[in-house]
Design a protein around this motif. Sequence first.
Motif, PDB file in Angstrom:
ATOM      1  N   HIS A   6      -0.192   2.388  -1.666  1.00  0.00           N
ATOM      2  CA  HIS A   6       0.332   2.007  -0.358  1.00  0.00           C
ATOM      3  C   HIS A   6      -0.608   2.491   0.749  1.00  0.00           C
ATOM      4  N   ASP A  34       8.266   7.035   0.740  1.00  0.00           N
ATOM      5  CA  ASP A  34       8.250   7.780  -0.525  1.00  0.00           C
ATOM      6  C   ASP A  34       8.458   9.276  -0.330  1.00  0.00           C
ATOM      7  N   HIS A 102       4.760  -1.265   3.507  1.00  0.00           N
ATOM      8  CA  HIS A 102       5.058  -0.534   2.275  1.00  0.00           C
ATOM      9  C   HIS A 102       6.238  -1.215   1.547  1.00  0.00           C
ATOM     10  N   ASP A 106       6.553  -3.090  -2.162  1.00  0.00           N
ATOM     11  CA  ASP A 106       7.469  -2.658  -3.225  1.00  0.00           C
ATOM     12  C   ASP A 106       8.383  -3.785  -3.707  1.00  0.00           C
ATOM     13  N   HIS A 115      14.694  -0.687  -4.509  1.00  0.00           N
ATOM     14  CA  HIS A 115      15.286   0.062  -3.395  1.00  0.00           C
ATOM     15  C   HIS A 115      16.300  -0.781  -2.623  1.00  0.00           C
TER      16      HIS A 115
HETATM   17 ZN   LIG Z   1       7.507   2.750  -2.258  1.00  0.00          ZN
END
Ligand SMILES: [Zn+2]
Length: 189
Positions: A6, A34, A102, A106, A115
Amino acid sequence: MNTPSHLILNLAVLRRPVSPVMTWPILMGAVIPDAALFVFYAWARWQGLPEQTIWSTAYYSQPWQDIFAVGNSIPLGLGAIALGYTLKRHWLGFVGASMVLHHLGDLPLHHDDAHRHFWPFSSVRFISPVSYWDVDHFGRLGATLELVLVLVATAYLLPRLRFRVSQGILSTAVVLLVLGYLLLVRPLG
Ligand SMILES: [Zn+2]
């Protein structure tokens, strides 16, 4: 995606060629999603949990899932962009943009560890068929995609970094990512 990936991708995409290049806000925004993960891992080790339990059970437990949801919120990243724009704090806008980038990285690469990207408005998770690490869910493909992106970003970034020390850090991160990749794609047995 792995955190160092990232950092590298976000720098390549968002860094500006002229001052202020916004390196630090971009790195900050790339790490924030993160950050809770590092705290979680330190906590789990401190609790003496075995590696297997940490990632198969503890990671999915409450309240950790709720905590992870905050950092991975796309609305929160968009909010930071809007706030930075309104207050004319460009660095804050870059933090937000880097957070959102980011999350976008993901989205297509997380399977059952996906997430809750739309917190606090929805707890929907996008379960991608491709994982960046899980070989049961095209992990080798996901890891290869991630590594290719990182290598392209590195080829672009390296000649543009002004300091030898930055070039050294970037090169070291890429070598570690390649080693991690080789461990993952190595056929078992
Ligand atoms: Zn991530």
